[in-house]
Structure formats: C-alpha cells, structure tokens
Design an enzyme around this catalytic site. Structure first.
Site, short mmCIF file in Angstrom:
data_model
loop_
_atom_site.label_atom_id
_atom_site.label_comp_id
_atom_site.label_asym_id
_atom_site.label_seq_id
_atom_site.Cartn_x
_atom_site.Cartn_y
_atom_site.Cartn_z
N THR A 24 0.96 -1.12 0.08
CA THR A 24 0.22 0.00 0.04
C THR A 24 0.77 1.21 -0.20
O THR A 24 1.81 1.35 0.89
CB THR A 24 -0.96 0.04 1.31
N GLY A 25 0.62 1.89 -1.06
CA GLY A 25 1.42 3.27 -0.89
C GLY A 25 0.64 4.53 -0.99
O GLY A 25 -0.55 4.45 -0.60
N GLY A 26 1.10 5.77 -1.44
CA GLY A 26 0.38 6.84 -1.09
C GLY A 26 -0.71 7.06 -2.31
O GLY A 26 -1.49 7.95 -1.92
N MET A 27 -0.53 6.65 -3.27
CA MET A 27 -1.36 6.72 -4.52
C MET A 27 -2.18 5.47 -4.76
O MET A 27 -3.05 5.57 -5.71
CB MET A 27 -0.84 7.30 -5.90
N LYS A 45 -3.33 -3.32 -9.81
CA LYS A 45 -2.95 -1.78 -9.00
C LYS A 45 -4.11 -1.15 -9.01
O LYS A 45 -4.56 -0.79 -10.20
CB LYS A 45 -1.97 -1.19 -9.76
N ASP A 143 9.87 8.76 -12.14
CA ASP A 143 9.76 8.35 -10.67
C ASP A 143 10.71 7.33 -10.51
O ASP A 143 10.38 6.38 -9.95
CB ASP A 143 8.36 7.79 -10.37
#
Length: 479
Positions: A24-27, A45, A143
């Site tokens: 789980t990430g920020g986006m 995703k 990124d």
C-alpha cells in the site's frame, strides 16, 4: 475505498480474483490476483487517491496503462490490461493489471546494507538499458527510485509508470500530486519544465548514489526540507569509490538537464565498470640453455669437434641397437623349439625387454574416462559425449555458461550491458523448484535469442552460449 472493499476474494470485472494485498502506497495499493480467464497470477494496481475528482483518477490509471503497454523490454514490468470495477456504492474504480514479479525491491535491499560499487554499477546498467528503451519510445518515467526497481529471479525490473509522461509534454500539475518523492525529483520538475529524458537520468544518479551510501544525496521527506537541503548542498560520494564511478554519478546529478549524459551513455559506462577486472597475464617462460664447461657452443669457436662427436655417438648407438636385435632374435629362435629330453627344464630365456617410456599402455590397462560437456574442444564448441558419460552436474553447467559470457565480454564478443543482464539473470537460478528453474532457463533463452537477433552477441559466441544453455537445461532436468 471503504474498509471492507476491496477484500481478498473480490472478483473485479468478472475476471480478476483478489488473493492478497502486497503493498500500500500513497497513491495506490498492489494486489496479488488471479486472472481466471487465462488462469495465471497477476499483479493488480488499484488507486487509493479517491478523494480527488473521479475523472482525474480514471485519467491517471488509464494513462499509466497506456504508457506501460507501449513498452516491451526485459527490464520493464509488463502491463497486461486496464479495466474498471464498480464499488459497492456504485462508483467506478479503475485498475491496471501487470506482470506479477517475485523478489524484492531495491529499497528493501538497500535498507539492509549498501551495495558494493560494482553491484550498483551492474544494477544501474540494467536500469539504464530499460530507460534507454523507454526514451526511444518517447516515454519519460519521472519516478526512478529504489522502490520502483525490483530485483527478481529473472533480472532487474522497473515498475510503476503511474506519473510517466510523453517526452515534451507540459508539466502542468499544480497540485504536485504527480511530482513523485521529494528526495528523487530532478530540479527542472520544480520549475515546471516539460518532461524530458534527462529527468530520468537524474533519478538514476540518485539511485546509484543511494545504492553505495545507503541514502540519497538529499535525504529529505518534504518539499520544504528539499529546498533547504539544496541550498546547503548535496552530500558527497566517498572518495574511496573509483573515480570513474564518482564522475559518472556526478554527471547524472548535474542541476542543468543538458549537462547530463543520455541513459544509453550511462548504461555503457556502468556496464564497463561492472565488468570484472582483467586477470593478469602470466609472465612468459624463458628457456635458458646451459653448456658444460669446456663445451663449445654455437657460433664462432664451436667448430668441428662437437659435430664429429655427435656423429660418433650416432654410429655407436646404431651398432649397439643391431647387436641387441641379433641377440633377441637368437633367443627367440632358441625358445621356439620344444624341449623333449626327460627330466630337463627348458632353457631359461632372457626376460622380455621393457617397453620404451614412450610406449602407450594397453587398452585393457587404460581406465575409461567419461567425457562430459564440461570439457570443450580447443575451438570452444560443445564436446561429444561418450556413451557411458555421467549426467552433467547443474552447478558445472551453470558455471560453464557464466564463464562463456565473461570470456565473451573480455574478448568483445558481447555488448557489456548485455553480458551483465545475462549474468544477473543467471545468478539467482533456483533449482529448488523444478518448474521455477525451467521458467528461469526459458526466460534466459528468450533474452539470449532477443540479444542475438539484435546483433549484440557475436555469431561464434552465440553458438557456444546456446550449446551451454542446452547443457544447463538438460542438467537441471536430470537433477
């Protein structure tokens, strides 16, 4: 998203069954899912930024899928599909379906301990190769960071094209949502300049810096901290690192994009650095002929006496040989007649002469040595197997393939970055699971065929590598 959606077991778009949440990430969050139509595991995703307008979320997910799908490279995670699911309250949740990878992120690896500069160069060369392919297709990743690089059994993989852009595309994001992580953002992105490949080269420089030191040149978490850190100056690389490595990383981190090298140039430089040092050549053996005191050597003064002495020696040797032959013949004739007188033993015959030192032993006394494919003939090809040769050991077969790649790189028969890529793919070969090993060898064969097809491997070396790979495949199947 609600607390109970999505959950393990949820079926999205009548096709993808969620198995477990991987990250789980920020986006976004990444799920291990099962494609029930094609019966294969995939990574799925789902964006988490549903507080923004729904059209923005749909646009970003669709754009990522489009960018990833246009790229096909061994070091880029493949994108399989894009679709949309309906949440319980009726809203739409877009998702991207990708290749499911085993292994760990480079971030997790660096968190344990920094890498050696040679390991960093090898990984960086693979990343640069992938970025070169992306830039050739007009895609800028924007990124590049350790969390988006995977170390897998099949090699290095770049992930997450979620904030990628087409080269030259205006950077008009006023919210900063697509800026990425502060510690890895190139200076020109803060000025709102259009997307360009040099931005990824800066990210690669940060990646290399962090691999060997354990932290980026600006170890910050917020944009405010980044501004202050840039005003104070970046951390320097240790002087113990090779000058060529430090110089290449420094060029990647240049503030002005036009002063940075291309990804292709960085990849070539890193591949050369990652190559093992050439072994020292042994000193030539010089044979010195010593003459006995008083003996005349060649040249003036060594006139007729040595030559006449040699002639006499040859004559005496011939005479002795004739006498010995005559005696042997006489003995043979004497022992061939049967002795019929009672009470007498046959005449003792002389013992047989010992064979000269150069005489070969009989076939019966010679042990049979099984010839395996680990003993190539002098021309480097595959050696024939004898009928009773034992199965080739898998470790030996793997070492033979590695040696062929390294020798080919030293001789200039294979492009250095291609050699590094093949060695990275070979290194984690797992024989614990036969099916997994078969898949890895198949992937290695596909990559080798691709590189041979594009002309990155010399024809002679290509023949040897294919033979060695066939040996490895047979050895794994026999183990």
């Amino acid at each position: 998203m609600s607390d109970d959606w999505p959950a393990a077991g949820t079926l999205l778009a009548f096709r993808y069954r969620l198995v477990s949440r991987l990250e789980t990430g920020g986006m976004a969050e990444i799920w291990h899912a099962q494609d029930e139509l094609l019966a294969r595991p995939v990574a799925l995703k789902l964006p988490t930024g549903l507080d923004r307008a729904r059209t923005d979320v749909l646009q970003l997910a669709w754009k990522e899928a489009r960018m990833g799908a246009r790229l096909s490279h061994p070091n880029i995670a493949a994108v399989h599909d894009y679709d949309e699911a309906v949440r319980p309250e009726g809203s739409v949740a877009p998702f991207v379906v990708m290749e499911l990878l085993a292994g760990e992120t480079l971030a997790a690896r660096v968190a344990r301990a920094p890498l050696s500069w040679r390991e960093a160069a090898g990984i960086g060369a693979a990343v640069a190769d992938a970025l070169t392919a992306a830039h050739a297709s007009g895609v800028v990743h924007r990124d590049v960071k350790p969390g988006n690089v995977m170390l897998t059994p099949t090699g290095i993989k770049i992930l997450d094209f979620g904030i990628s852009a087409v080269a030259g595309e205006p950077d008009d994001d006023e919210t900063g949502a697509t800026f990425g992580t502060p510690a890895y953002v190139a200076p020109e992105r803060l000025d709102g300049k259009p997307a360009e490949p040099a931005t990824d080269v800066y990210g690669l420089g940060v990646l290399l810096f962090e691999m060997v030191t354990g932290q980026p040149p600006y170890p910050v978490d917020t944009w405010e901290e980044l501004a202050q850190a840039r005003a104070e100056g970046a951390t320097a690389l240790p002087s113990t690192l090779p000058a060529a490595f430090r110089e290449l990383v420094t060029r990647c981190l240049a503030d002005e994009p036009d002063r940075r090298p291309s990804a292709a140039e960085v990849g070539k430089g890193l591949a050369e650095l990652a190559a093992p040092d050439e072994p020292e050549q042994p000193a030539p053996v010089v044979t010195v002929t010593r003459h006995r005191a008083g003996a005349a050597g060649p040249g003036p003064g060594g006139d007729e006496r040595p030559r006449s002495g040699r002639k006499r020696l040859v004559l005496w040797s011939s005479l002795v040989a004739l006498v010995v032959s005559a005696l042997a013949l006489f003995a043979a004739l004497g022992t061939s007649r049967p002795n019929v007188e009672a009470g007498r033993s046959p005449a003792a015959s002389p013992p047989p002469a010992s064979p000269p030192p150069s005489a070969a032993p009989s076939a019966k006394a010679t042990p049979r040595t099984a010839v395996s494919t680990t003993a190539p003939p002098s021309d480097g090809g595959a050696a024939p197997l004898e009928a009773d040769a034992p199965p080739l050991d898998a470790d030996v077969a793997q070492a033979r393939f590695r040696t062929a790649v390294e020798d080919g790189r030293a001789e200039g028969q294979i492009r250095p970055d291609v050699a590094v890529d093949l060695l990275n793919l070979l290194r984690p070969l797992d024989r614990g699971d036969g099916r997994q090993a078969d898949e890895q060898v198949a992937e290695l064969r596909r990559k080798l065929d691709d590189r041979i097809g594009e002309g990155s491997v010399d024809t002679a070396l290509a023949k040897i590598l294919r033979a060695r790979l066939a040996d490895l495949d047979q050895a794994l199947r026999s183990s």
